[in-house]
Design an enzyme around this catalytic site. Structure first.
Site, PDB file in Angstrom:
ATOM      1  N   GLY A  46      14.402  29.697   4.657  1.00  0.00           N
ATOM      2  CA  GLY A  46      14.471  30.577   3.485  1.00  0.00           C
ATOM      3  C   GLY A  46      15.871  30.551   2.896  1.00  0.00           C
TER       4      GLY A  46
ATOM      5  N   THR B 250      14.043  24.580  11.521  1.00  0.00           N
ATOM      6  CA  THR B 250      12.724  23.936  11.488  1.00  0.00           C
ATOM      7  C   THR B 250      12.723  22.673  10.624  1.00  0.00           C
TER       8      THR B 250
ATOM      9  N   GLU C 221       9.938  32.884  13.091  1.00  0.00           N
ATOM     10  CA  GLU C 221      10.692  33.348  14.265  1.00  0.00           C
ATOM     11  C   GLU C 221       9.906  33.116  15.551  1.00  0.00           C
TER      12      GLU C 221
HETATM   13  C1  LIG Z   1       6.505  45.689   4.726  1.00  0.00           C
HETATM   14  C2  LIG Z   1       7.443  44.571   4.877  1.00  0.00           C
HETATM   15  C3  LIG Z   1       8.549  44.828   5.733  1.00  0.00           C
HETATM   16  C4  LIG Z   1       9.782  44.420   5.190  1.00  0.00           C
HETATM   17  C5  LIG Z   1      10.676  44.000   6.169  1.00  0.00           C
HETATM   18  C6  LIG Z   1      11.981  43.830   5.702  1.00  0.00           C
HETATM   19  C7  LIG Z   1      12.862  43.112   6.581  1.00  0.00           C
HETATM   20  C8  LIG Z   1      12.368  41.787   6.855  1.00  0.00           C
HETATM   21  C9  LIG Z   1      13.440  40.950   7.330  1.00  0.00           C
HETATM   22  C10 LIG Z   1      12.899  39.852   8.113  1.00  0.00           C
HETATM   23  C11 LIG Z   1      13.921  38.849   8.164  1.00  0.00           C
HETATM   24  C12 LIG Z   1      13.531  37.782   9.044  1.00  0.00           C
HETATM   25  C13 LIG Z   1      13.111  36.609   8.281  1.00  0.00           C
HETATM   26  C14 LIG Z   1      12.834  35.590   9.289  1.00  0.00           C
HETATM   27  C15 LIG Z   1      12.637  34.288   8.662  1.00  0.00           C
HETATM   28  C16 LIG Z   1      12.184  33.324   9.668  1.00  0.00           C
HETATM   29  C17 LIG Z   1      13.298  32.522  10.280  1.00  0.00           C
HETATM   30  C18 LIG Z   1      12.795  31.488  11.251  1.00  0.00           C
HETATM   31  O1  LIG Z   1      11.626  31.302  11.445  1.00  0.00           O
HETATM   32  S1  LIG Z   1      13.985  30.590  12.072  1.00  0.00           S
HETATM   33  C19 LIG Z   1      13.163  29.477  13.135  1.00  0.00           C
HETATM   34  C20 LIG Z   1      12.506  30.143  14.282  1.00  0.00           C
HETATM   35  N1  LIG Z   1      12.028  29.171  15.222  1.00  0.00           N
HETATM   36  C21 LIG Z   1      11.511  29.501  16.364  1.00  0.00           C
HETATM   37  O2  LIG Z   1      11.356  30.662  16.684  1.00  0.00           O
HETATM   38  C22 LIG Z   1      11.181  28.371  17.282  1.00  0.00           C
HETATM   39  C23 LIG Z   1      10.394  28.793  18.479  1.00  0.00           C
HETATM   40  N2  LIG Z   1      10.692  27.949  19.609  1.00  0.00           N
HETATM   41  C24 LIG Z   1      11.627  28.281  20.549  1.00  0.00           C
HETATM   42  O3  LIG Z   1      12.254  29.328  20.478  1.00  0.00           O
HETATM   43  C25 LIG Z   1      11.835  27.309  21.691  1.00  0.00           C
HETATM   44  O4  LIG Z   1      11.499  26.005  21.324  1.00  0.00           O
HETATM   45  C26 LIG Z   1      11.000  27.709  22.917  1.00  0.00           C
HETATM   46  C27 LIG Z   1      11.528  29.040  23.458  1.00  0.00           C
HETATM   47  C28 LIG Z   1       9.521  27.822  22.604  1.00  0.00           C
HETATM   48  C29 LIG Z   1      11.153  26.629  24.002  1.00  0.00           C
HETATM   49  O5  LIG Z   1      12.520  26.341  24.176  1.00  0.00           O
HETATM   50  P1  LIG Z   1      13.017  25.259  25.216  1.00  0.00           P
HETATM   51  O6  LIG Z   1      14.433  25.024  24.959  1.00  0.00           O
HETATM   52  O7  LIG Z   1      12.098  24.079  25.174  1.00  0.00           O
HETATM   53  O8  LIG Z   1      12.907  26.080  26.542  1.00  0.00           O
HETATM   54  P2  LIG Z   1      11.833  26.022  27.755  1.00  0.00           P
HETATM   55  O9  LIG Z   1      10.500  26.537  27.331  1.00  0.00           O
HETATM   56  O10 LIG Z   1      11.889  24.662  28.410  1.00  0.00           O
HETATM   57  O11 LIG Z   1      12.505  27.091  28.687  1.00  0.00           O
HETATM   58  C30 LIG Z   1      13.707  26.847  29.378  1.00  0.00           C
HETATM   59  C31 LIG Z   1      14.323  28.171  29.742  1.00  0.00           C
HETATM   60  O12 LIG Z   1      14.892  28.776  28.594  1.00  0.00           O
HETATM   61  C32 LIG Z   1      14.496  30.136  28.499  1.00  0.00           C
HETATM   62  N3  LIG Z   1      14.543  30.533  27.099  1.00  0.00           N
HETATM   63  C33 LIG Z   1      13.874  30.023  26.071  1.00  0.00           C
HETATM   64  N4  LIG Z   1      14.235  30.654  24.933  1.00  0.00           N
HETATM   65  C34 LIG Z   1      15.176  31.561  25.264  1.00  0.00           C
HETATM   66  C35 LIG Z   1      15.912  32.506  24.533  1.00  0.00           C
HETATM   67  N5  LIG Z   1      15.742  32.662  23.216  1.00  0.00           N
HETATM   68  N6  LIG Z   1      16.773  33.286  25.190  1.00  0.00           N
HETATM   69  C36 LIG Z   1      16.940  33.177  26.521  1.00  0.00           C
HETATM   70  N7  LIG Z   1      16.257  32.290  27.260  1.00  0.00           N
HETATM   71  C37 LIG Z   1      15.386  31.492  26.650  1.00  0.00           C
HETATM   72  C38 LIG Z   1      13.108  30.118  29.082  1.00  0.00           C
HETATM   73  O13 LIG Z   1      12.702  31.406  29.467  1.00  0.00           O
HETATM   74  C39 LIG Z   1      13.291  29.176  30.257  1.00  0.00           C
HETATM   75  O14 LIG Z   1      13.911  29.911  31.303  1.00  0.00           O
HETATM   76  P3  LIG Z   1      13.738  29.440  32.826  1.00  0.00           P
HETATM   77  O15 LIG Z   1      12.275  29.404  33.095  1.00  0.00           O
HETATM   78  O16 LIG Z   1      14.373  28.093  32.931  1.00  0.00           O
HETATM   79  O17 LIG Z   1      14.457  30.515  33.591  1.00  0.00           O
HETATM   80  C1  LIG Z   2       7.561  32.368   5.667  1.00  0.00           C
HETATM   81  C2  LIG Z   2       8.278  31.502   6.641  1.00  0.00           C
HETATM   82  C3  LIG Z   2       9.667  31.526   6.684  1.00  0.00           C
HETATM   83  C4  LIG Z   2      10.359  30.684   7.545  1.00  0.00           C
HETATM   84  N1  LIG Z   2      11.726  30.688   7.539  1.00  0.00           N
HETATM   85  C5  LIG Z   2      12.400  29.815   8.328  1.00  0.00           C
HETATM   86  C6  LIG Z   2      13.833  29.756   8.295  1.00  0.00           C
HETATM   87  O1  LIG Z   2      14.486  30.502   7.568  1.00  0.00           O
HETATM   88  N2  LIG Z   2      14.462  28.840   9.056  1.00  0.00           N
HETATM   89  C7  LIG Z   2      13.788  27.993   9.880  1.00  0.00           C
HETATM   90  O2  LIG Z   2      14.426  27.188  10.551  1.00  0.00           O
HETATM   91  N3  LIG Z   2      12.430  28.044   9.958  1.00  0.00           N
HETATM   92  C8  LIG Z   2      11.736  28.918   9.199  1.00  0.00           C
HETATM   93  N4  LIG Z   2      10.355  28.980   9.265  1.00  0.00           N
HETATM   94  C9  LIG Z   2       9.651  28.076  10.161  1.00  0.00           C
HETATM   95  C10 LIG Z   2       9.033  28.794  11.351  1.00  0.00           C
HETATM   96  O3  LIG Z   2      10.017  29.251  12.231  1.00  0.00           O
HETATM   97  C11 LIG Z   2       8.063  27.844  12.055  1.00  0.00           C
HETATM   98  O4  LIG Z   2       7.020  27.565  11.159  1.00  0.00           O
HETATM   99  C12 LIG Z   2       7.558  28.465  13.333  1.00  0.00           C
HETATM  100  O5  LIG Z   2       8.560  28.455  14.318  1.00  0.00           O
HETATM  101  C13 LIG Z   2       6.282  27.761  13.862  1.00  0.00           C
HETATM  102  O6  LIG Z   2       6.515  26.433  14.071  1.00  0.00           O
HETATM  103  P1  LIG Z   2       5.541  25.295  13.497  1.00  0.00           P
HETATM  104  O7  LIG Z   2       5.417  25.496  12.035  1.00  0.00           O
HETATM  105  O8  LIG Z   2       6.081  24.009  14.004  1.00  0.00           O
HETATM  106  O9  LIG Z   2       4.142  25.574  14.150  1.00  0.00           O
HETATM  107  P2  LIG Z   2       3.334  24.610  15.161  1.00  0.00           P
HETATM  108  O10 LIG Z   2       4.076  24.589  16.435  1.00  0.00           O
HETATM  109  O11 LIG Z   2       3.078  23.309  14.519  1.00  0.00           O
HETATM  110  O12 LIG Z   2       2.039  25.444  15.302  1.00  0.00           O
HETATM  111  C14 LIG Z   2       0.725  24.966  14.947  1.00  0.00           C
HETATM  112  C15 LIG Z   2      -0.286  25.445  16.014  1.00  0.00           C
HETATM  113  O13 LIG Z   2      -0.017  24.812  17.252  1.00  0.00           O
HETATM  114  C16 LIG Z   2       0.021  25.767  18.299  1.00  0.00           C
HETATM  115  N5  LIG Z   2       0.987  25.310  19.324  1.00  0.00           N
HETATM  116  C17 LIG Z   2       2.203  24.718  19.117  1.00  0.00           C
HETATM  117  N6  LIG Z   2       2.806  24.452  20.280  1.00  0.00           N
HETATM  118  C18 LIG Z   2       1.985  24.901  21.251  1.00  0.00           C
HETATM  119  C19 LIG Z   2       2.064  24.934  22.669  1.00  0.00           C
HETATM  120  N7  LIG Z   2       3.129  24.485  23.337  1.00  0.00           N
HETATM  121  N8  LIG Z   2       1.050  25.467  23.359  1.00  0.00           N
HETATM  122  C20 LIG Z   2      -0.027  25.977  22.714  1.00  0.00           C
HETATM  123  N9  LIG Z   2      -0.157  25.982  21.362  1.00  0.00           N
HETATM  124  C21 LIG Z   2       0.833  25.458  20.639  1.00  0.00           C
HETATM  125  C22 LIG Z   2       0.475  27.062  17.628  1.00  0.00           C
HETATM  126  O14 LIG Z   2       0.015  28.183  18.367  1.00  0.00           O
HETATM  127  C23 LIG Z   2      -0.209  26.967  16.270  1.00  0.00           C
HETATM  128  O15 LIG Z   2      -1.522  27.454  16.397  1.00  0.00           O
HETATM  129  C24 LIG Z   2       9.640  29.810   8.413  1.00  0.00           C
HETATM  130  C25 LIG Z   2       8.231  29.809   8.393  1.00  0.00           C
HETATM  131  C26 LIG Z   2       7.559  30.643   7.516  1.00  0.00           C
HETATM  132  C27 LIG Z   2       6.063  30.605   7.500  1.00  0.00           C
END
Ligand SMILES: CCCCCCCCCCCCCCCCCC(=O)SCCNC(=O)CCNC(=O)[C@H](O)C(C)(C)COP(=O)(O)OP(=O)(O)OC[C@H]1O[C@@H](n2cnc3c(N)ncnc32)[C@H](O)[C@@H]1OP(=O)(O)O
Ligand SMILES: Cc1cc2nc3c(=O)[nH]c(=O)nc-3n(C[C@H](O)[C@H](O)[C@H](O)COP(=O)(O)OP(=O)(O)OC[C@H]3O[C@@H](n4cnc5c(N)ncnc54)[C@H](O)[C@@H]3O)c2cc1C
Length: 609
Positions: free
Chosen positions: A122, A83, A369
């Site tokens: 993080g 990010t 995520e």
């Molecule tokens: C009580 C407490 C509990 C304690 C808990 C303890 C444990 C806790 C532990 C937790 C640890 C975790 C900590 C996490 C920290 C956060 C880390 C982050 O945020 S890191 C940062 C996280 N950041 C984010 O998550 C960012 C979110 N944004 C994204 O992932 C992408 O920009 C996107 C998916 C929205 C669009 O991507 P784009 O490239 O523009 O793609 P298009 O839309 O143009 O689609 C084209 C085609 O691709 C396909 N396809 C897409 N994705 C996938 C996939 N994964 N795979 C396969 N396919 C996929 C899609 O279906 C389509 O298919 P088709 O139609 O062609 O067949």
């Molecule tokens: C606690 C925490 C830990 C994190 N850890 C990590 C990490 O370790 N590594 C890392 O890389 N990132 C990390 N992130 C970042 C996190 O993955 C992003 O904040 C998350 O993916 C959301 O993206 P953004 O902040 O750009 O939100 P934005 O996309 O700016 O979202 C703002 C608003 O716009 C809306 N929006 C955006 N796009 C669209 C669309 N296409 N259509 C409709 N609505 C839309 C959303 O729904 C939301 O309401 C962390 C974030 C937090 C809060």
């Protein structure tokens, strides 16, 4: 603790946990358990959940051999830096560049704008020595889109940032303690060079000559680390929901309000139907998310094995399920924790209820995520594609298999006649299938009225999200039913789980009644029969509610809640907690002489006048 103290204490805990993992030693599952008991976000999360999996999933064999032994022994500490300040959701919009220089056989990492600064990762701000960095790959002036690179950030001797790197913490986040134990960071590159072999090259490559060799497998495999973490977040949702529900259920059994007859004892608030109507669906959700989490783990393991054998057929479904269920369960859990706070009345607002901190630490799960709306839109795309292929001879499979019965599901009428029919799993399932399919087909029909599909998609975003949620709810209900069909030890236990399963399903019908009625999936009479059945289920769950939360087996220490104490000894302990507050160290507070006394004196003077 101050932020600095909290951060340092988390370092201490993390390193101690790591020591225990090695000394005892602990298995992977046990280590995960230890993470839960540590109960604070810290650098280990990102190192183990994202940095190591990113190398495993996207690195070549040589890269794995070089980096994994170091990472596995924690001789390097890594994070996942995707990010940026300007882009998080839109991964393809990232701006950091990695330009190949054939002269030196290196990539030059650069942050060309302020918005291209990495922001949020993080573990980045203060701890990590290394990171997997996502940047636009440029060779010979051509932009090949976003790719991953392993980058050393800090000097291994004195931990100072390497020349060309500016790095720091992004500042205090929501809540008092909560996520502030983590050093979410910022990072800028000023023409920082890394060797060519630090591009993660399992999928696509850059040769010594600077030739880009694109991947012959789906480029989305680059997103594999996110898919893996989204899957674990679903099980974590159950853990967090169960924790809040445990506190609210135990306290609701302790708390009494109104209803005293002839000076007798008052009513336990858990006996009010309103309390049950808010609490028991959350209890049911905690169980439901656990079962769907188990199933998702199976799905993820299955798709991973298939990918290893170059079978990509189930990847779209795995993506849709992990994205959709991550979104649905984290939204429900965040709302559920807040509802539990309200279920505990005023005392729920006290820090020592354990609920404010739980909410503060949990709620970013709706954003990290993948923002929950953005993720549901991925599910919606998948559904629209599936609907458009109906009748093409390609039978929908897996979680969309029900769409293969479209002809029946689009016209069937629910055969619910009496309240008990709502305890028939086939009837419940068909109701959810009809609703999900009809919502998806309605969106597809509306989409087809637009000449430009993308424009139509933008116009219908809100409806598409609702259709995606309906599909995800169907998955959760169906996996709960499948669980009940399997072996569950103890007839009594099975009956309790059955009650919870129907509470989960029927409360969703109640909550989304508009969807069910407008799609003609049920009639208003059937809706009122569902409500009737729901009330009866609440009555059956009531005597077992406390046992059902005790079954989560959370210690008092882990719950960290005066209200959720196992022994129910709430009131004396609330006093004890209050007396511990530093404000109670003195009877007259600091500031009295400076502010309160002069104010009162002034009042007395004017009164005399
Ligand atoms: C009580 C407490 C509990 C304690 C808990 C303890 C444990 C806790 C532990 C937790 C640890 C975790 C900590 C996490 C920290 C956060 C880390 C982050 O945020 S890191 C940062 C996280 N950041 C984010 O998550 C960012 C979110 N944004 C994204 O992932 C992408 O920009 C996107 C998916 C929205 C669009 O991507 P784009 O490239 O523009 O793609 P298009 O839309 O143009 O689609 C084209 C085609 O691709 C396909 N396809 C897409 N994705 C996938 C996939 N994964 N795979 C396969 N396919 C996929 C899609 O279906 C389509 O298919 P088709 O139609 O062609 O067949
Ligand atoms: C606690 C925490 C830990 C994190 N850890 C990590 C990490 O370790 N590594 C890392 O890389 N990132 C990390 N992130 C970042 C996190 O993955 C992003 O904040 C998350 O993916 C959301 O993206 P953004 O902040 O750009 O939100 P934005 O996309 O700016 O979202 C703002 C608003 O716009 C809306 N929006 C955006 N796009 C669209 C669309 N296409 N259509 C409709 N609505 C839309 C959303 O729904 C939301 O309401 C962390 C974030 C937090 C809060």
């Amino acid at each position: 603790m101050t932020r600095k103290e909290l951060f340092k204490n988390t370092l201490r805990k993390s390193v101690h946990a790591w020591k225990l993992i090695n000394e005892l030693p602990l298995s992977d599952d046990e280590s995960l358990m230890l993470r839960h008991f540590m109960d604070q976000p810290g650098f280990l999360d990102l190192h183990w959940r994202m940095f190591v999996p990113a190398i495993k999933g996207q690195g070549t064999e040589e890269q794995k051999q070089k980096w994994l032994p170091l990472a596995n022994k924690m001789q390097i500490i890594g994070c996942y830096a995707q990010t940026e300040l300007g882009h998080g959701s839109n991964v393809q919009g990232l701006e950091t560049t990695a330009t190949f220089d054939p002269q030196t056989d290196q990539f030059i990492l650069h942050s060309p704008t302020q918005t291209s600064s990495k922001w949020w990762p993080g573990g980045l701000g203060k701890v990590s020595t290394h990171a997997v960095i996502y940047a636009r790959l440029i060779t010979d002036g051509k932009d090949h889109g976003v790719h991953g690179f392993i980058v050393q950030l800090r000097n291994m001797d004195d931990h100072s940032p390497l020349p060309g790197i500016t790095i720091g913490d992004i500042g205090v986040k929501f809540g008092n303690g909560a996520y502030n134990s983590m050093d979410n960071g910022f990072l800028m590159f000023d023409k920082f060079c890394i060797p060519r072999d630090q591009m993660l090259m399992r999928l696509s490559k850059v040769t010594r000559e600077g030739k880009y060799v694109p991947s012959d497998v789906p480029r989305q495999l680059m997103y594999g680390t996110m898919v893996s973490v989204r899957q674990t977040i679903v099980s974590n949702a159950s853990i967090a929901m169960a924790r809040a529900v445990c506190i609210a259920t135990r306290y609701s059994a302790v708390r009494r309000q109104f209803g005293s007859q002839n000076g007798g004892i008052e009513t336990q608030v858990i006996d009010y139907k309103t309390q049950q109507n808010r609490l028991f669906p959350l209890l049911a959700s905690a169980y439901a998310f656990r079962f769907v989490g188990e199933w998702l783990k199976w799905l993820y393991t299955d798709v991973t094995q298939r990918l290893e054998a170059s079978d990509f057929a189930t990847l779209p479904e795995a993506h849709a399920c992990t994205a959709g269920l991550k979104s649905m369960t984290t939204s429900a859990t965040s709302d559920g924790i807040e509802e539990c706070r309200k279920l505990c009345g005023g005392h729920g607002y006290l820090w020592c209820s354990g609920l404010p901190e739980l909410f503060a630490v949990y709620v970013p799960a709706c954003t990290y995520e993948g923002d929950n709306v953005v993720l549901q839109l991925q599910v919606a795309r998948f559904l629209m594609k599936t609907v458009s292929q109906l009748g093409s001879g390609k039978a929908p499979a897996g979680t969309t298999a029900y769409m293969g019965r479209a002809k029946h599901l689009l016209q069937c009428r629910s055969s619910i006649r009496k309240a008990e029919d709502w305890l028939n799993p086939a009837m419940v399932l068909e109701t959810f299938e009809a609703r999900a399919l009809r919502m998806a087909v309605s969106c597809a029909n509306n989409l087809s009225k637009f000449e430009n599909q993308e424009q139509g998609f933008s116009e219908l975003l809100a409806d598409l999200v609702e259709a995606a949620i309906a599909h995800c709810q169907l998955i959760v209900v169906s996996k709960f039913i499948v669980k009940l069909e399997g072996e569950i030890k103890g007839k009594g236990v099975k009956n309790q789980l059955k009650n919870l399963c129907y509470i989960y399903a029927l409360h969703l019908i109640h909550k989304h009644l508009g969807d069910f009625l407008s799609t003609n999936s049920i009639t208003s009479e059937q809706a009122s029969l569902a409500n009737h059945q729901l009330r009866s289920l609440y009555t059956q769950v009531r005597p077992n509610a406390v046992a059902l939360v005790d079954a989560f087996d959370y210690t008092d220490h882990y719950l960290g809640s005066v209200l959720g104490r196992y022994d129910g000894n709430v009131y004396p302990k609330l006093f004890e907690e209050a007396l511990k507050d530093p404000l109670n160290d003195t009877v007259v507070p600091d500031g009295y002489h400076e502010y309160i006394r002069p104010l009162i004196k002034q009042h007395l003077r004017s009164a005399r006048l």
